[in-house]
Design a protein around this motif. Structure first.
Motif, short mmCIF file in Angstrom:
data_model
loop_
_atom_site.label_atom_id
_atom_site.label_comp_id
_atom_site.label_asym_id
_atom_site.label_seq_id
_atom_site.Cartn_x
_atom_site.Cartn_y
_atom_site.Cartn_z
N LEU A 106 51.89 41.67 28.60
CA LEU A 106 51.07 40.86 29.46
C LEU A 106 50.30 40.00 28.78
N THR A 110 51.16 35.67 29.03
CA THR A 110 50.20 34.76 29.72
C THR A 110 49.57 33.69 28.58
N CYS A 121 43.94 35.56 32.56
CA CYS A 121 44.50 37.23 32.31
C CYS A 121 43.08 37.92 31.81
N VAL A 183 47.40 40.04 38.17
CA VAL A 183 46.86 40.68 37.10
C VAL A 183 45.87 42.00 37.49
#
Length: 197
Positions: A106, A110, A121, A183
Motif C-alpha cells: 500500500l 501510493t 494514504c 484505504v
C-alpha cells in the motif's frame, strides 16, 4: 446473568459493562484487553510497513525526511505494543504476515502515484486510527489509566501525521475521494480482522 453478576463471578471487584450492554457471548474483560492490544499492535505494525513502502519509492525525494519522522514515531508505537503483548501474554494476530506484505504494498503503490497520493494514504489511515483509538479510550476505565494515557498520546501523534498529510497536499491527489475511501475501507477491515484473528 447480568453484567454485575458476571463481574462478581469473576471476582474482579469492578463493575461490568453498563446494564443492558452485556450480551451472552460478549468477550470478558481479559479478552477485551487482549483484543485491544492485538489490534493496536497489528495497526502499528501495518503503519510502519506503509511508511517503509513509501520510503522505498520516495526515500530520496524532498518529502523523505517527513515520512521518516512519521515512520520513527510508528516504530516507537510498535515497540510499546510489542512490550504490552509480552507483559499481558497476548499473542499477536495470525494475520501479521499479511499485514507485512499488504502494508508495504500500500505504501509503495501510493508513493508510485506521487507524493500527494502517498500523503492521501497517510490521511486516510490516520483518520481511521483516530476513530479507533478514540473508541478504545472510551472503553477503558480508571483501572487502566496507563494504557488509556498511552493510547491518547499515540492518538495525538496519529493526528499529527494526518495534519502533515493535509499540509503536504493530500487533498490535491488525483482521485482523492476514491483513494481515501478505498484505504479507509481496507483499514477498517484490517482492524476488524486483527481484533478477532
Amino acid at each position: 446473568m447480568t453484567a454485575t453478576d458476571d463481574s462478581d463471578r469473576e471476582g474482579t471487584g469492578r463493575a461490568g459493562p453498563a446494564p443492558g450492554t452485556y450480551l451472552p457471548g460478549d468477550p470478558d474483560d481479559a479478552e477485551r484487553l487482549a483484543r485491544m492490544l492485538r489490534v493496536d499492535h497489528a495497526g502499528e505494525y501495518g503503519a510502519r510497513r506503509i511508511y517503509e513502502g513509501q520510503l522505498a519509492v520516495l526515500g530520496r525525494s524532498p518529502v523523505a525526511p517527513t515520512i521518516r519522522h512519521m515512520h520513527e514515531q510508528e516504530a516507537k508505537h510498535l515497540e510499546t505494543f510489542e512490550r504490552l503483548l509480552v507483559e499481558n501474554r497476548v499473542r499477536p494476530t495470525v494475520l501479521q504476515p499479511v499485514w507485512h506484505i499488504a502494508g508495504f504494498a500500500l505504501g509503495a503503490a501510493t508513493a508510485l502515484m506521487g507524493e500527494k497520493a502517498a500523503m492521501a494514504c497517510t490521511v486516510a489511515v490516520e483518520e481511521v486510527i483516530d476513530e479507533h483509538y478514540a473508541d478504545q479510550a472510551e472503553q477503558l476505565d480508571e483501572t487502566q489509566g496507563e494504557l488509556k494515557d498511552t493510547i491518547e498520546t499515540f492518538r495525538a501523534e496519529e493526528l499529527e501525521h494526518r495534519d502533515i498529510g493535509l499540509d503536504h497536499g493530500a487533498e490535491e491527489a488525483t482521485g482523492y475521494e476514491a483513494l481515501s475511501g478505498v484505504v479507509k475501507a481496507g483499514s477498517r477491515l484490517a482492524i476488524w480482522l486483527s481484533t478477532r484473528i
